[in-house]
Design a protein around this motif. Structure first.
Motif, short mmCIF file in Angstrom:
data_model
loop_
_atom_site.label_atom_id
_atom_site.label_comp_id
_atom_site.label_asym_id
_atom_site.label_seq_id
_atom_site.Cartn_x
_atom_site.Cartn_y
_atom_site.Cartn_z
N HIS A 1 0.82 -1.21 0.00
CA HIS A 1 0.00 0.00 0.00
C HIS A 1 0.86 1.26 0.00
N THR A 2 1.97 1.21 0.72
CA THR A 2 2.88 2.37 0.74
C THR A 2 3.47 2.62 -0.64
N ALA A 3 3.89 1.56 -1.31
CA ALA A 3 4.47 1.70 -2.65
C ALA A 3 3.42 2.19 -3.65
N ILE A 4 2.18 1.72 -3.53
CA ILE A 4 1.11 2.19 -4.41
C ILE A 4 0.89 3.69 -4.21
N SER A 5 0.87 4.12 -2.95
CA SER A 5 0.70 5.56 -2.67
C SER A 5 1.84 6.38 -3.26
N GLU A 6 3.06 5.84 -3.16
CA GLU A 6 4.20 6.53 -3.74
C GLU A 6 4.06 6.63 -5.27
N ALA A 7 3.60 5.57 -5.91
CA ALA A 7 3.41 5.59 -7.36
C ALA A 7 2.40 6.65 -7.76
N HIS A 8 1.29 6.73 -7.04
CA HIS A 8 0.26 7.72 -7.38
C HIS A 8 0.75 9.14 -7.07
N GLY A 9 1.52 9.28 -5.98
CA GLY A 9 2.06 10.59 -5.65
C GLY A 9 3.02 11.09 -6.72
N GLN A 10 3.90 10.21 -7.17
CA GLN A 10 4.84 10.60 -8.24
C GLN A 10 4.09 10.90 -9.53
N TYR A 11 3.07 10.10 -9.84
CA TYR A 11 2.34 10.32 -11.08
C TYR A 11 1.64 11.68 -11.06
N GLY A 12 1.19 12.08 -9.89
CA GLY A 12 0.54 13.38 -9.77
C GLY A 12 1.47 14.55 -10.00
N ARG A 13 2.78 14.33 -9.97
CA ARG A 13 3.77 15.39 -10.20
C ARG A 13 4.17 15.52 -11.67
N ILE A 14 3.64 14.67 -12.52
CA ILE A 14 4.01 14.70 -13.94
C ILE A 14 3.54 16.01 -14.57
#
Length: 450
Positions: free
Chosen positions: A300-313
């Motif tokens: 779940h932590t890694a999924i949140s990190e993926a979505h957080g990074q994607y939001g910075r695109i």
């Protein structure tokens, strides 16, 4: 000499009809034969031929003058009319499992170390010389552009049809580019050639991975790492390591998968200007590794990190070409798959379904993968009819692409369907599966029996 005949499949609507199910259950072959005649257009003479009976005997059965009780005869009827064994109280028939789902024996060499080869030791010198002679000129920026365009085309065709037929061409181009690297080149040209060779090696590794030939895949991934290291392309090295991590999840080596994706993230951190899209992709691969290990919190932590990074695109991010595939539908479907690997089917199902609706229709392999994942989550949630319907739709792209990984996903769903073989929805799926993936060899009647 008797002919080799393939039994005509009965319509799914007939196999799932309550009257047919009941007639088979009590082995009332008079009713069975009448239904086969009226609903499937298979007349008594054809029934006799397919079941290795005499026409007169079939006529007597239909008229109620004879019963069929011998197990050998009942088995011939099941095989001849393609009636699933469970409907007649028989063991599962050999023809019920399409040949495409048979596990292939593959030599396993993954215990051997795979070291990157020095460029001077790579094979294909004779071919390189011929190709270099044919080229006749030194590579220019336009040459690099043409090579990169061909790689994009290879990837597109790989998504649409699979890489088995493309692989010889990709390997040939890889050796050609490596041949060009043996001569002194201006630095920009040399760096460009190294980058192209690294991508061709990764593409070859990917094609072997998709064919589940893991030892060969790892050898080419290692070669891609070496080529990228020559020009300190840390983001690309991260990409290759992420591919190797994904392969480790397929090999059920989650600890290796986590170690490889951690190394990939180290490479990304070592690079200047690694984009948020690359970081998001790597975080999702980390989520896959944690999910395969069964670590819910870390996943779940890694999924949140993926979505957080994607939001910075940002629109003007200098994303490398090899990561542009990681768009919003890919983020969503991978999120669903990560939850699915944890057994969180209720979370996974709507995510995968949403992404599947937005999948590029040309990406046959992706559509097949994701549709089978959706079917599996629906099955886990007890939605048998919906799961079978989804799986039937997945057979269309699965049949269009040559991919052992797709076959593996199909096989997993097929095995999970085992407890429900007698349910009409499962019968319909199996009938469609056999129609689209017929057995390679057909039964040859040795004689007509009375």
């Amino acid at each position: 000499m008797p002919e080799t005949r393939r039994a005509k499949e009965l319509p799914v609507s007939l196999l799932t009809e309550p009257e047919m199910i009941d007639a088979c259950r009590v082995r009332d072959f008079a009713r069975v034969f009448r239904l086969v005649k009226t609903r499937a257009g298979i007349y008594p003479s054809m029934i006799a031929r397919q079941c290795e009976l005499t026409p007169s005997r079939v006529g007597e059965v239909i008229a109620g003058q004879r019963q069929l009780l011998h197990m050998e005869v009942i088995e011939r009827i099941a095989d001849g009319l393609r009636i699933p064994g469970h409907m007649l109280g028989l063991a599962r028939r050999t023809w019920e499992t399409p040949a495409v789902l048979a596990e292939r024996e593959r030599p396993e060499f993954d215990h051997l170390p795979v070291e990157p080869k020095p460029l001077s030791a790579l094979p294909g010198v004779e071919v390189d010389s011929i190709l270099a002679l044919a080229a006749g000129t030194n590579p220019s920026p336009s040459t690099l552009h043409a090579l990169r365009s061909s790689i994009e085309d290879y990837w597109r065709r790989d998504d649409e049809h699979g890489g088995e037929t493309l692989r010889p061409a990709v390997v040939g181009q890889l050796r050609y580019v490596e041949g060009l690297l043996k001569d002194q080149r201006p630095t920009p040209i040399e760096h460009g050639l190294y980058g192209i060779a690294a991508e061709l090696a990764r593409l070859t590794g990917w094609m072997y991975f998709d064919a589940r030939q893991y030892h060969q895949a790892r050898a080419y991934f290692s070669e891609a790492l070496q080529l990228a290291r020559e020009i300190d392309d840390h983001p690309f090295m991260a990409n290759v390591l992420a591919c190797m991590s994904l392969q480790a999840t397929y090999q059920d080596k989650p600890a290796d998968a986590l170690a490889l994706v951690s190394a990939a993230q180290d490479q990304a951190r070592a690079a200047i200007g690694t984009t948020p899209r690359v970081r998001a992709m790597l975080a999702m691969r980390e989520a896959f590794a944690h999910a395969t290990l069964g670590d819910r919190t870390a996943t779940h932590t890694a999924i949140s990190e993926a979505h957080g990074q994607y939001g910075r695109i940002k629109a003007d991010d200098p994303d490398p070409a090899w990561v542009t595939y990681f768009d919003e539908p890919k983020l969503i479907v991978d999120t669903g798959i990560a939850h699915g690997r944890l057994g969180e089917a209720a979370i996974a199902e709507p995510l995968i379904a949403d992404a599947l609706e937005r999948e590029d229709p040309a990406n046959q392999r992706g559509r097949a993968f994701h549709a089978f994942w959706l079917a599996r989550t629906q099955l886990q949630r007890g939605k048998l009819d919906q799961a079978c319907h989804t799986a039937i739709e997945a057979l269309v792209p699965a049949a269009a692409v040559s991919s052992e990984r797709v076959t593996g996903h199909l096989r997993e769903f097929y095995e999970q369907l085992a407890p429900y073989r007698e349910v009409p929805a499962a019968v319909a799926f199996e009938a469609r599966l056999r129609a689209m993936f017929p057995p390679q060899g057909q039964r040859t009647p040795s004689s007509i029996r009375t």
